[in-house]
Design a protein around this motif. Structure first.
Motif, PDB file in Angstrom:
ATOM      1  N   GLY A   1     -57.836 -53.393 -78.715  1.00  0.00           N
ATOM      2  CA  GLY A   1     -59.214 -53.687 -78.378  1.00  0.00           C
ATOM      3  C   GLY A   1     -59.303 -54.469 -77.083  1.00  0.00           C
ATOM      4  O   GLY A   1     -58.292 -54.913 -76.526  1.00  0.00           O
ATOM      5  N   ILE A   2     -60.552 -54.635 -76.648  1.00  0.00           N
ATOM      6  CA  ILE A   2     -60.854 -55.404 -75.440  1.00  0.00           C
ATOM      7  C   ILE A   2     -61.956 -56.391 -75.781  1.00  0.00           C
ATOM      8  O   ILE A   2     -62.954 -56.037 -76.411  1.00  0.00           O
ATOM      9  CB  ILE A   2     -61.324 -54.489 -74.284  1.00  0.00           C
ATOM     10  CG1 ILE A   2     -60.214 -53.575 -73.814  1.00  0.00           C
ATOM     11  CG2 ILE A   2     -61.926 -55.300 -73.138  1.00  0.00           C
ATOM     12  CD1 ILE A   2     -59.094 -54.248 -73.024  1.00  0.00           C
ATOM     13  N   SER A   3     -61.760 -57.608 -75.359  1.00  0.00           N
ATOM     14  CA  SER A   3     -62.824 -58.603 -75.452  1.00  0.00           C
ATOM     15  C   SER A   3     -63.279 -58.894 -74.036  1.00  0.00           C
ATOM     16  O   SER A   3     -62.460 -59.038 -73.124  1.00  0.00           O
ATOM     17  CB  SER A   3     -62.294 -59.887 -76.112  1.00  0.00           C
ATOM     18  OG  SER A   3     -63.345 -60.821 -76.231  1.00  0.00           O
TER      19      SER A   3
ATOM     20  N   LEU B   1     -59.986 -58.892 -71.702  1.00  0.00           N
ATOM     21  CA  LEU B   1     -58.815 -59.425 -72.397  1.00  0.00           C
ATOM     22  C   LEU B   1     -58.295 -58.385 -73.378  1.00  0.00           C
ATOM     23  O   LEU B   1     -59.051 -57.889 -74.226  1.00  0.00           O
ATOM     24  CB  LEU B   1     -59.196 -60.700 -73.142  1.00  0.00           C
ATOM     25  CG  LEU B   1     -58.142 -61.330 -74.041  1.00  0.00           C
ATOM     26  CD1 LEU B   1     -56.987 -61.874 -73.210  1.00  0.00           C
ATOM     27  CD2 LEU B   1     -58.765 -62.445 -74.874  1.00  0.00           C
ATOM     28  N   LEU B   2     -57.017 -58.062 -73.282  1.00  0.00           N
ATOM     29  CA  LEU B   2     -56.385 -57.129 -74.213  1.00  0.00           C
ATOM     30  C   LEU B   2     -56.167 -57.834 -75.547  1.00  0.00           C
ATOM     31  O   LEU B   2     -55.588 -58.919 -75.594  1.00  0.00           O
ATOM     32  CB  LEU B   2     -55.034 -56.660 -73.653  1.00  0.00           C
ATOM     33  CG  LEU B   2     -54.243 -55.673 -74.510  1.00  0.00           C
ATOM     34  CD1 LEU B   2     -54.976 -54.336 -74.634  1.00  0.00           C
ATOM     35  CD2 LEU B   2     -52.853 -55.460 -73.908  1.00  0.00           C
ATOM     36  N   VAL B   3     -56.636 -57.210 -76.622  1.00  0.00           N
ATOM     37  CA  VAL B   3     -56.478 -57.779 -77.962  1.00  0.00           C
ATOM     38  C   VAL B   3     -55.570 -56.853 -78.761  1.00  0.00           C
ATOM     39  O   VAL B   3     -55.883 -55.677 -78.965  1.00  0.00           O
ATOM     40  CB  VAL B   3     -57.847 -57.939 -78.663  1.00  0.00           C
ATOM     41  CG1 VAL B   3     -57.665 -58.516 -80.057  1.00  0.00           C
ATOM     42  CG2 VAL B   3     -58.779 -58.816 -77.822  1.00  0.00           C
ATOM     43  N   VAL B   4     -54.432 -57.405 -79.187  1.00  0.00           N
ATOM     44  CA  VAL B   4     -53.438 -56.644 -79.950  1.00  0.00           C
ATOM     45  C   VAL B   4     -53.159 -57.388 -81.253  1.00  0.00           C
ATOM     46  O   VAL B   4     -53.440 -58.581 -81.357  1.00  0.00           O
ATOM     47  CB  VAL B   4     -52.124 -56.459 -79.141  1.00  0.00           C
ATOM     48  CG1 VAL B   4     -52.396 -55.777 -77.809  1.00  0.00           C
ATOM     49  CG2 VAL B   4     -51.412 -57.770 -78.926  1.00  0.00           C
ATOM     50  N   PRO B   5     -52.598 -56.693 -82.263  1.00  0.00           N
ATOM     51  CA  PRO B   5     -52.212 -57.400 -83.485  1.00  0.00           C
ATOM     52  C   PRO B   5     -51.228 -58.527 -83.161  1.00  0.00           C
ATOM     53  O   PRO B   5     -50.420 -58.420 -82.225  1.00  0.00           O
ATOM     54  CB  PRO B   5     -51.537 -56.320 -84.331  1.00  0.00           C
ATOM     55  CG  PRO B   5     -52.061 -55.020 -83.799  1.00  0.00           C
ATOM     56  CD  PRO B   5     -52.303 -55.260 -82.330  1.00  0.00           C
ATOM     57  N   GLU B   6     -51.289 -59.590 -83.925  1.00  0.00           N
ATOM     58  CA  GLU B   6     -50.472 -60.774 -83.660  1.00  0.00           C
ATOM     59  C   GLU B   6     -48.982 -60.445 -83.522  1.00  0.00           C
ATOM     60  O   GLU B   6     -48.299 -60.983 -82.646  1.00  0.00           O
ATOM     61  CB  GLU B   6     -50.683 -61.809 -84.766  1.00  0.00           C
ATOM     62  CG  GLU B   6     -50.085 -63.152 -84.448  1.00  0.00           C
ATOM     63  CD  GLU B   6     -50.436 -64.220 -85.466  1.00  0.00           C
ATOM     64  OE1 GLU B   6     -49.630 -65.132 -85.619  1.00  0.00           O
ATOM     65  OE2 GLU B   6     -51.496 -64.129 -86.099  1.00  0.00           O
TER      66      GLU B   6
END
Length: 140
Positions: free
Chosen positions: A137-139, A6-11
């Motif tokens: 980031g990646i989760s 899962l791609l994690v980016v700032p809101e």
């Protein structure tokens, strides 16, 4: 959701434009996809965002891909995740890529690498590389 990158980016970057940037990056680096509009996952993200549901850019590797990877993807997650359970450390992201590349090699060696699995591995690697290049980031 099972094993998922899962791609994690700032809101504030949870936008269609960010999703489009990733899928463009993927198409540019893909041996399987050559047109943004033809990428099923992009169409799904676009639909969710147009309906104002949520931002979720991800790819789910099959159990066979996860099991064939080395180092263990779960171990990489546990070793490099931060307090939010996200891997942002470039070394951790590189370890995910190494695991996926090893999975590809092992599946190829065993005669179990088909186009669908190879496309999945390719998109997972592109997702991780995109995260690394953009400070995301990646989760897993």
């Amino acid at each position: 959701m099972g094993a998922t990158f899962l791609l994690v980016v700032p809101e504030e970057e949870e936008t269609l434009e960010t999703a489009k940037q990733f899928y463009r990056y993927h198409v540019q680096n893909s041996e399987h996809d050559d047109d943004l509009e033809g990428v099923f996952e992009y169409e799904q993200v676009k639909k969710r965002l147009e309906q104002e549901i949520f931002f979720m850019v991800y790819k789910k590797p099959t159990t066979a891909v996860v099991d064939a990877g080395e180092p263990s993807m779960q171990e990489v997650q546990y070793k490099y995740e931060d307090d939010d359970h996200v891997v942002r450390d470039p070394e951790g992201l590189n370890q995910f890529i190494q695991s996926l590349e090893t999975a590809r090699e092992n599946l190829q060696r065993d005669g179990d690498l088909f186009e669908g699995k190879d496309r999945t591995i390719e998109m997972c690697i592109n997702l991780i590389e995109f995260a690394k290049k953009n400070g995301y980031g990646i989760s897993f």
